[in-house]
Design a protein around this motif. Structure first.
Motif, PDB file in Angstrom:
ATOM      1  N   GLN A 130       1.648  13.421  26.605  1.00  0.00           N
ATOM      2  CA  GLN A 130       0.765  14.149  25.690  1.00  0.00           C
ATOM      3  C   GLN A 130       1.564  15.129  24.838  1.00  0.00           C
ATOM      4  OE1 GLN A 130      -2.312  16.422  27.594  1.00  0.00           O
ATOM      5  NE2 GLN A 130      -3.291  16.981  25.663  1.00  0.00           N
ATOM      6  N   ALA A 131       2.555  15.788  25.462  1.00  0.00           N
ATOM      7  CA  ALA A 131       3.414  16.704  24.708  1.00  0.00           C
ATOM      8  C   ALA A 131       4.191  15.941  23.633  1.00  0.00           C
ATOM      9  CB  ALA A 131       4.379  17.417  25.655  1.00  0.00           C
ATOM     10  N   GLN A 132       4.724  14.780  23.991  1.00  0.00           N
ATOM     11  CA  GLN A 132       5.445  13.945  23.020  1.00  0.00           C
ATOM     12  C   GLN A 132       4.543  13.593  21.839  1.00  0.00           C
ATOM     13  OE1 GLN A 132       6.811  10.839  25.852  1.00  0.00           O
ATOM     14  NE2 GLN A 132       8.815  11.093  24.914  1.00  0.00           N
ATOM     15  N   SER A 133       3.344  13.116  22.163  1.00  0.00           N
ATOM     16  CA  SER A 133       2.406  12.678  21.121  1.00  0.00           C
ATOM     17  C   SER A 133       1.981  13.846  20.228  1.00  0.00           C
ATOM     18  CB  SER A 133       1.183  12.043  21.783  1.00  0.00           C
ATOM     19  OG  SER A 133       0.223  11.691  20.830  1.00  0.00           O
ATOM     20  N   SER A 134       1.707  14.997  20.840  1.00  0.00           N
ATOM     21  CA  SER A 134       1.238  16.155  20.079  1.00  0.00           C
ATOM     22  C   SER A 134       2.293  16.640  19.093  1.00  0.00           C
ATOM     23  CB  SER A 134       0.864  17.297  21.031  1.00  0.00           C
ATOM     24  OG  SER A 134      -0.210  16.916  21.857  1.00  0.00           O
ATOM     25  N   ILE A 135       3.548  16.728  19.548  1.00  0.00           N
ATOM     26  CA  ILE A 135       4.612  17.217  18.667  1.00  0.00           C
ATOM     27  C   ILE A 135       4.917  16.194  17.574  1.00  0.00           C
ATOM     28  CG2 ILE A 135       7.072  17.815  18.586  1.00  0.00           C
ATOM     29  CD1 ILE A 135       6.734  19.200  21.237  1.00  0.00           C
ATOM     30  N   ARG A 136       4.885  14.918  17.934  1.00  0.00           N
ATOM     31  CA  ARG A 136       5.104  13.873  16.930  1.00  0.00           C
ATOM     32  C   ARG A 136       4.041  13.946  15.841  1.00  0.00           C
ATOM     33  NH1 ARG A 136       4.145   9.673  19.893  1.00  0.00           N
ATOM     34  NH2 ARG A 136       6.141   9.763  20.974  1.00  0.00           N
ATOM     35  N   GLU A 162      11.703  19.669  15.421  1.00  0.00           N
ATOM     36  CA  GLU A 162      12.278  18.322  15.420  1.00  0.00           C
ATOM     37  C   GLU A 162      13.243  18.146  16.588  1.00  0.00           C
ATOM     38  OE1 GLU A 162      13.897  18.395  11.523  1.00  0.00           O
ATOM     39  OE2 GLU A 162      12.055  17.672  10.541  1.00  0.00           O
ATOM     40  N   ALA A 163      13.995  19.212  16.913  1.00  0.00           N
ATOM     41  CA  ALA A 163      14.897  19.163  18.071  1.00  0.00           C
ATOM     42  C   ALA A 163      14.093  19.028  19.359  1.00  0.00           C
ATOM     43  CB  ALA A 163      15.761  20.425  18.114  1.00  0.00           C
ATOM     44  N   MET A 164      12.934  19.690  19.414  1.00  0.00           N
ATOM     45  CA  MET A 164      12.066  19.594  20.586  1.00  0.00           C
ATOM     46  C   MET A 164      11.532  18.176  20.747  1.00  0.00           C
ATOM     47  SD  MET A 164      11.193  21.718  22.964  1.00  0.00           S
ATOM     48  CE  MET A 164      11.407  23.327  22.207  1.00  0.00           C
ATOM     49  N   GLN A 165      11.240  17.526  19.633  1.00  0.00           N
ATOM     50  CA  GLN A 165      10.780  16.137  19.693  1.00  0.00           C
ATOM     51  C   GLN A 165      11.872  15.234  20.266  1.00  0.00           C
ATOM     52  OE1 GLN A 165      10.061  14.275  15.908  1.00  0.00           O
ATOM     53  NE2 GLN A 165       8.840  12.639  16.759  1.00  0.00           N
ATOM     54  N   ASN A 206       6.867  23.870  28.169  1.00  0.00           N
ATOM     55  CA  ASN A 206       7.724  24.643  27.269  1.00  0.00           C
ATOM     56  C   ASN A 206       7.716  24.070  25.859  1.00  0.00           C
ATOM     57  OD1 ASN A 206       8.443  26.415  29.288  1.00  0.00           O
ATOM     58  ND2 ASN A 206      10.290  25.309  29.844  1.00  0.00           N
ATOM     59  N   SER A 207       7.704  22.758  25.770  1.00  0.00           N
ATOM     60  CA  SER A 207       7.672  22.106  24.456  1.00  0.00           C
ATOM     61  C   SER A 207       6.386  22.440  23.715  1.00  0.00           C
ATOM     62  CB  SER A 207       7.799  20.582  24.612  1.00  0.00           C
ATOM     63  OG  SER A 207       9.011  20.245  25.246  1.00  0.00           O
ATOM     64  N   MET A 208       5.271  22.413  24.430  1.00  0.00           N
ATOM     65  CA  MET A 208       3.984  22.702  23.796  1.00  0.00           C
ATOM     66  C   MET A 208       3.877  24.175  23.405  1.00  0.00           C
ATOM     67  SD  MET A 208       2.538  19.912  23.385  1.00  0.00           S
ATOM     68  CE  MET A 208       1.026  20.605  22.732  1.00  0.00           C
ATOM     69  N   ASP A 266       3.835  27.938  18.885  1.00  0.00           N
ATOM     70  CA  ASP A 266       4.387  29.076  18.147  1.00  0.00           C
ATOM     71  C   ASP A 266       4.762  28.669  16.717  1.00  0.00           C
ATOM     72  OD1 ASP A 266       5.499  31.845  18.052  1.00  0.00           O
ATOM     73  OD2 ASP A 266       7.384  30.770  17.771  1.00  0.00           O
ATOM     74  N   VAL A 267       5.390  27.488  16.582  1.00  0.00           N
ATOM     75  CA  VAL A 267       5.758  26.990  15.251  1.00  0.00           C
ATOM     76  C   VAL A 267       4.504  26.724  14.426  1.00  0.00           C
ATOM     77  CG1 VAL A 267       6.820  25.081  13.976  1.00  0.00           C
ATOM     78  CG2 VAL A 267       7.950  25.992  16.009  1.00  0.00           C
ATOM     79  N   ASN A 268       3.496  26.136  15.052  1.00  0.00           N
ATOM     80  CA  ASN A 268       2.256  25.846  14.341  1.00  0.00           C
ATOM     81  C   ASN A 268       1.610  27.137  13.826  1.00  0.00           C
ATOM     82  OD1 ASN A 268       0.033  23.939  13.610  1.00  0.00           O
ATOM     83  ND2 ASN A 268      -1.115  25.216  15.021  1.00  0.00           N
ATOM     84  N   GLU A 269       1.685  28.183  14.640  1.00  0.00           N
ATOM     85  CA  GLU A 269       1.137  29.469  14.219  1.00  0.00           C
ATOM     86  C   GLU A 269       1.894  30.008  13.001  1.00  0.00           C
ATOM     87  OE1 GLU A 269       0.608  33.922  16.144  1.00  0.00           O
ATOM     88  OE2 GLU A 269       0.550  32.190  17.478  1.00  0.00           O
TER      89      GLU A 269
END
Length: 499
Positions: free
Chosen positions: A44-50, A74-77, A299-301, A306-309
């Motif tokens: 789910q974390a992978q899909s959400s960040i993608r 992008e590094a987190m992805q 941690n990824s989410m 934070d980035v989304n904010e």
């Protein structure tokens, strides 16, 4: 004589064995469920960040200033796709931070030194774990990196000392590294100082698991070492770090070695000893084995959130600025149109057309699809909710419009003298119309910024909140000022043409 066979005892034992087997099976099922849940969280974390990266939809201006955050996302992805765990080390200069990471790696990779400025940026190295290194069955090393993942990598990250020169830049770097890491190591080499406690508290606020390492224990006698360890664990950091997460280590111990010289003298030389880091390794691997995939996913989410904010804040700030420009342009367009138009009915028609055009432009700015009919319906809803302001606009348009028309018609008969009050009346009428348009624009902006929604309070509450903060006198004064400057400019232009 053989003792009588106790059948009830056999039945009890059989029942106990069956019960144990049932509980074992239940425990296995729970473990399987936990692994499945971890895998689902990870995916789910992978899909959400993608999806988040794919839907950023930023203009060049909106992207400006967010490059670092987007690069980190992008590094987190990539980190999720490659199953990478980041472990970052923090500590003051001279605490053996780099030496400790080298000891974990089993080779000298990170540059170590006791002077300020050695580590000016963070460095990363992969940690390859030897599965034969430990034989303790309670610590399954083979599954330590990411349980149930076919391929995974643990990366150790060295950071500048928390007391390095250029503190502000270092703090930003430390925060960036900590936010993208999954586990933090905080290294001390004695009783914790105020500077260290403050830095530890700041890292704790980031919300990542922390292991506090009391390093260089070889430099203390056994009794002193235990005393310092207990003081750190039970007094100094008890509000920041769990006692279980405080371990002792000696990354680069030195042992005295006596050597007899040719002349018979005995000299003592300090030689490197074997690093004492097993407790630290086991603690790290225990944490990763217990919550590896879930930790990385969480941690990824958190980082992505934070980035989304930041992205939303940046977008809204720029859109707010552009929306206000759009509204003011519409205000002045409407004011000029009302000022120069002598026919009241045409004033109303042109005013409505300008307001509708403004709403359509604002809807495009906020990414809301809206037709001209939709904008007209929204204008009606706003007009009904605004009540007094729009009624005042109608009165001003009809009343002042009639007077303005009369003054305009009588201009030839008065030899142009009636044009002086005509301009005054026109500017006043235009100002009232402009203020109304400004209010309409601000209300429409809030509605569109909320995703074409009035929120729980409905349009009346939105309008009421905006009207309470609307400084009508200031807006009216600004409109009149700009109108007069435009009229003066037009007069000057005509004079120049005549000359």
């Amino acid at each position: 004589m053989p003792e009588p066979h106790d059948q009830s005892s056999d039945q009890t034992n059989a029942l106990s064995a069956e019960t144990r087997a049932l509980f074992d099976s239940f425990d296995e099922a729970l473990m399987d469920f936990d692994e499945i849940q971890e895998e689902l969280n990870y995916r789910q974390a992978q899909s959400s960040i993608r999806d988040m990266i794919a839907k950023l939809d930023l203009s060049p201006r909106e992207r400006d200033g967010l490059e670092g955050a987007i690069t980190g996302l992008e590094a987190m992805q990539r980190k999720l796709e490659e199953s990478v765990i980041h472990i970052a080390a923090f500590g003051m200069v001279g605490r053996g931070k780099s030496s400790l990471l080298n000891a974990l790696l089993g080779q000298k990779v990170f540059e170590a030194g006791a002077v300020h400025g050695v580590t000016r940026s963070y460095h990363v190295a992969n940690w390859e774990i030897d599965p034969q290194e430990f034989t303790d069955p309670n610590h399954p090393i083979l599954q330590a990196a990411l349980p149930s993942a076919e391929k995974s990598t643990i990366q150790l990250i060295d950071t500048p000392g928390i007391d390095e020169v250029g503190g502000e830049a270092r703090e930003l770097l430390a925060k960036e590294v900590a936010e993208q890491s999954d586990l933090l190591l905080f290294i001390v080499s004695g009783d914790i100082t105020k500077v260290e406690y403050k830095a530890l508290a700041q890292l704790r606020d980031i919300g990542k698991p922390i292991v506090l390492v009391f390093n260089k224990i070889d430099q203390y006698p056994d009794a002193d070492r235990e005393s310092v360890y207990l003081k750190i664990r039970d007094e100094r950091v008890k509000e920041l770090v769990s006692p279980d997460e405080v371990v002792m280590a000696s990354a680069a111990p030195l042992s005295p070695q006596a050597t007899r010289q040719p002349d018979g003298r005995i000299t003592v030389k300090m030689i490197p000893g074997v690093p004492q880091i097993d407790d630290l390794k086991l603690k790290i691997l225990e944490i990763l084995h217990r919550e590896g995939k879930s930790l990385v996913a969480l941690n990824s989410m958190l980082y992505a959130d934070d980035v989304n904010e930041q992205v939303v804040k940046r977008k809204m700030s720029i859109r707010e600025e552009q929306a206000n420009k759009t509204i003011w342009n519409a205000v002045m367009t409407k004011a000029i149109a009302v000022a120069v138009n002598p026919i009241s009915v045409l004033d109303l028609v042109s005013s409505a057309a300008i307001d509708v055009a403004m709403i359509v432009t604002l809807s495009k700015l906020y990414g809301i699809e809206m037709t001209q009919k939709g904008a007209t319906d929204l204008l009606k809803s706003i007009g009904l909710a605004m009540g007094g302001m729009t009624a005042g606009e109608l009165i001003a348009t009809f009343g002042l419009g009639s007077l303005k028309g009369l003054l305009g018609v009588s201009a030839p008969a008065t030899g142009g003298l009636s044009l002086v009050p005509y301009i005054s009346v026109a500017i006043t009428q235009a100002g009232v119309a402009g203020v109304a348009s400004y209010g309409i624009g601000q209300v429409a902006k809030v509605y569109l910024a909320n995703g074409a929604s009035w929120g729980p309070g409905g349009p009346k509450e939105v309008v009421s909140n905006i009207l309470e903060t609307l400084d009508e006198d200031s807006i009216l004064s600004r409109i009149k000022g700009e109108l007069r400057s435009k009229i003066d400019w037009q007069k000057q232009g005509k004079q120049e043409e005549a000359e």
